[in-house]
Design a protein around this motif. Structure first.
Motif, mmCIF file in Angstrom:
data_model
loop_
_atom_site.group_PDB
_atom_site.id
_atom_site.type_symbol
_atom_site.label_atom_id
_atom_site.label_comp_id
_atom_site.label_asym_id
_atom_site.label_seq_id
_atom_site.Cartn_x
_atom_site.Cartn_y
_atom_site.Cartn_z
ATOM 1 N N THR A 1 -21.173 2.199 -18.269
ATOM 2 C CA THR A 1 -21.201 0.889 -17.627
ATOM 3 C C THR A 1 -21.051 -0.199 -18.685
ATOM 4 N N LEU A 2 -20.699 -1.395 -18.236
ATOM 5 C CA LEU A 2 -20.572 -2.511 -19.167
ATOM 6 C C LEU A 2 -21.920 -2.798 -19.832
ATOM 7 N N GLN A 3 -22.985 -2.702 -19.064
ATOM 8 C CA GLN A 3 -24.325 -2.928 -19.613
ATOM 9 C C GLN A 3 -24.619 -1.953 -20.755
ATOM 10 N N GLU A 4 -24.280 -0.690 -20.561
ATOM 11 C CA GLU A 4 -24.502 0.318 -21.609
ATOM 12 C C GLU A 4 -23.660 0.029 -22.842
ATOM 13 N N ARG A 5 -22.426 -0.420 -22.618
ATOM 14 C CA ARG A 5 -21.532 -0.730 -23.746
ATOM 15 C C ARG A 5 -22.058 -1.922 -24.538
ATOM 16 N N ILE A 6 -22.537 -2.945 -23.835
ATOM 17 C CA ILE A 6 -23.110 -4.110 -24.528
ATOM 18 C C ILE A 6 -24.358 -3.690 -25.294
ATOM 19 N N LEU A 7 -25.146 -2.794 -24.729
ATOM 20 C CA LEU A 7 -26.347 -2.288 -25.404
ATOM 21 C C LEU A 7 -25.986 -1.597 -26.717
ATOM 22 N N GLN A 8 -24.858 -0.908 -26.755
ATOM 23 C CA GLN A 8 -24.414 -0.284 -28.000
ATOM 24 C C GLN A 8 -24.046 -1.327 -29.051
ATOM 25 N N ILE A 9 -23.551 -2.476 -28.599
ATOM 26 C CA ILE A 9 -23.139 -3.533 -29.523
ATOM 27 C C ILE A 9 -24.353 -4.273 -30.071
ATOM 28 N N ASP A 10 -25.229 -4.722 -29.143
ATOM 29 C CA ASP A 10 -26.407 -5.486 -29.558
ATOM 30 C C ASP A 10 -27.423 -5.510 -28.425
ATOM 31 N N HIS A 11 -28.627 -5.037 -28.695
ATOM 32 C CA HIS A 11 -29.640 -4.944 -27.634
ATOM 33 C C HIS A 11 -30.103 -6.315 -27.140
ATOM 34 N N ILE A 12 -30.085 -7.309 -27.986
ATOM 35 C CA ILE A 12 -30.503 -8.653 -27.562
ATOM 36 C C ILE A 12 -29.507 -9.222 -26.561
ATOM 37 N N GLN A 13 -28.214 -9.065 -26.851
ATOM 38 C CA GLN A 13 -27.193 -9.570 -25.927
ATOM 39 C C GLN A 13 -27.196 -8.786 -24.621
ATOM 40 N N ALA A 14 -27.514 -7.506 -24.687
ATOM 41 C CA ALA A 14 -27.615 -6.697 -23.471
ATOM 42 C C ALA A 14 -28.736 -7.223 -22.586
ATOM 43 N N ARG A 15 -29.850 -7.592 -23.192
ATOM 44 C CA ARG A 15 -30.975 -8.140 -22.427
ATOM 45 C C ARG A 15 -30.594 -9.485 -21.809
ATOM 46 N N ARG A 16 -29.890 -10.324 -22.576
ATOM 47 C CA ARG A 16 -29.444 -11.619 -22.057
ATOM 48 C C ARG A 16 -28.456 -11.435 -20.907
ATOM 49 N N PHE A 17 -27.571 -10.445 -21.039
ATOM 50 C CA PHE A 17 -26.567 -10.180 -20.014
ATOM 51 C C PHE A 17 -27.221 -9.787 -18.693
ATOM 52 N N THR A 18 -28.301 -9.008 -18.746
ATOM 53 C CA THR A 18 -28.962 -8.566 -17.511
ATOM 54 C C THR A 18 -29.607 -9.718 -16.758
#
Length: 82
Positions: free
Chosen positions: A8-25
């Motif tokens: 998922t896009l969320q999982e891919r963003i999490l691989q890039i940066d966990h802070i941005q993944a949290r912001r994205f959610t």
């Protein structure tokens, strides 16, 4: 040989940066649509150029989406848009 599991896009963003993944959610409405489009375009451009996605670029896309700004040109031809 096992097939690769779709990510998922969320999982891919999490691989890039966990802070941005949290912001994205936390994004909703138009913000999530703008951010999703921008991040997908960034990931495609990185794949085309064979470079790793940049966490600061993802952060900037999310910031701009929160302010209602699209950071990419609207075109029908992906070769012209970056």
């Amino acid at each position: 040989m096992a097939a690769a599991k779709p990510m998922t896009l969320q999982e891919r963003i999490l691989q890039i940066d966990h802070i941005q993944a949290r912001r994205f959610t936390k994004l909703t409405g138009d913000c999530i649509d703008i951010a999703t489009q921008g991040i997908i375009r960034h990931l495609r451009a990185c794949a085309r150029m064979d470079v790793n996605p940049d966490a600061s670029a993802v952060r900037e896309i999310i910031d701009d989406a929160m302010n209602g700004r699209r950071v990419f040109a609207e075109t029908s031809n992906d070769l012209l848009a970056a």
